[in-house]
Design an enzyme around this catalytic site. Structure first.
Site, PDB file in Angstrom:
ATOM      1  N   ASP A  33       0.780  -1.247   0.000  1.00  0.00           N
ATOM      2  CA  ASP A  33       0.000   0.000   0.000  1.00  0.00           C
ATOM      3  C   ASP A  33       0.811   1.295   0.000  1.00  0.00           C
ATOM      4  O   ASP A  33       0.342   2.310   0.557  1.00  0.00           O
ATOM      5  CB  ASP A  33      -0.943   0.023   1.210  1.00  0.00           C
ATOM      6  N   LYS A 143      -5.369  -6.033  -3.926  1.00  0.00           N
ATOM      7  CA  LYS A 143      -6.080  -6.576  -2.768  1.00  0.00           C
ATOM      8  C   LYS A 143      -7.318  -5.742  -2.491  1.00  0.00           C
ATOM      9  O   LYS A 143      -7.449  -4.610  -2.966  1.00  0.00           O
ATOM     10  CB  LYS A 143      -5.173  -6.628  -1.538  1.00  0.00           C
ATOM     11  N   CYS A 176      -2.768  -3.052   7.358  1.00  0.00           N
ATOM     12  CA  CYS A 176      -2.596  -3.941   6.213  1.00  0.00           C
ATOM     13  C   CYS A 176      -1.292  -4.730   6.259  1.00  0.00           C
ATOM     14  O   CYS A 176      -1.245  -5.884   5.820  1.00  0.00           O
ATOM     15  CB  CYS A 176      -2.692  -3.148   4.919  1.00  0.00           C
TER      16      CYS A 176
END
Length: 236
Positions: A33, A143, A176
């Site tokens: 991310d 994702k 995450c």
């Protein structure tokens, strides 16, 4: 149907709670991310009024670490939110979580100014920040949850690569990154969190709890300098 695996290339990395020896030819780096929505001005986090600058902390250490790992033959996987434009695989509870008060801008909705849709695949919002160079041989996985293993091909890709150990980097450390790491642990992968290549906008106690639990239950914690030092001294 049978492809000979590469010969082992062992390195020993200083880590906590103990040193770890891993096979570089069966190790990957997962970068989670590092996207504009989390790490850039005018991204989603910035729009929410949160100071996004802590999420930029991994950029410099990753700029140093990525070329070294690639040169050693370690695969780099960019694991990023990349929602479908129609959000058909996002159940209501997930949409609610990211718009808890029912107002504001949530997943898939346009940001003010740029109009980029929050974390939508192929949008500016979901793109990796410009400061981190992606190479053609790198692997990209979209994702749709806090964990990168849920409803994605990540596990299949790792198994096809013969992966045994995963180095984790990215944001957010306590969200995450942590939950992708814990799922990897449950699936049998060795997990190493590269502390200075991770960051979060959460309070400091969230990082402290994450590092404590990784060291205690889920894997090991190291620093990018320790990884690079180990790569300079492979123990074949």
């Amino acid at each position: 149907m049978a492809v000979a695996p590469p010969p082992p290339l062992a390195v020993t990395i200083n880590a906590q709670p103990q040193t770890v020896t891993l096979d570089l030819h069966r190790t990957v780096l997962i970068v989670v991310d590092m996207q504009n929505d989390f790490c850039a001005k005018d991204g989603w986090v910035d729009h929410l009024g949160v100071d996004y600058s802590p999420d930029r902390a991994p950029i410099e250490p990753l700029q140093r670490l990525l070329p070294v790992l690639r040169a050693a033959g370690v695969h780099v996987i960019w694991l990023n939110w990349g929602n479908r434009p129609d959000l058909k695989n996002m159940p209501p509870n997930q949409l609610h979580l990211y718009k808890p008060k029912g107002v504001g801008i949530g997943l898939g909705e346009p940001l003010p100014g740029s109009g980029a849709r929050v974390l939508q695949k192929d949008s500016w919002a979901a793109a990796v920040v410009d400061e981190l160079k992606q190479e053609p041989e790198d692997i990209h996985v979209d994702k749709y949850r806090i964990s990168g293993f849920w409803d994605t091909p990540l596990d299949s890709i790792l198994r096809n690569l013969g992966t045994r150990t995963i180095l984790f980097a990215g944001v957010n450390t306590d969200q995450c990154v942590l939950h992708s790491l814990t799922d990897a642990n449950f699936l049998g992968y060795g997990c190493v969190l590269v502390e200075d290549c991770c960051a979060t906008t959460s309070p400091d106690f969230c990082v402290e709890a994450t590092l404590f639990n990784v060291r205690k239950c889920f894997g090991f914690v190291t620093h990018s300098s320790q990884v690079m030092e180990a790569l300079r001294q492979p123990s074949r």
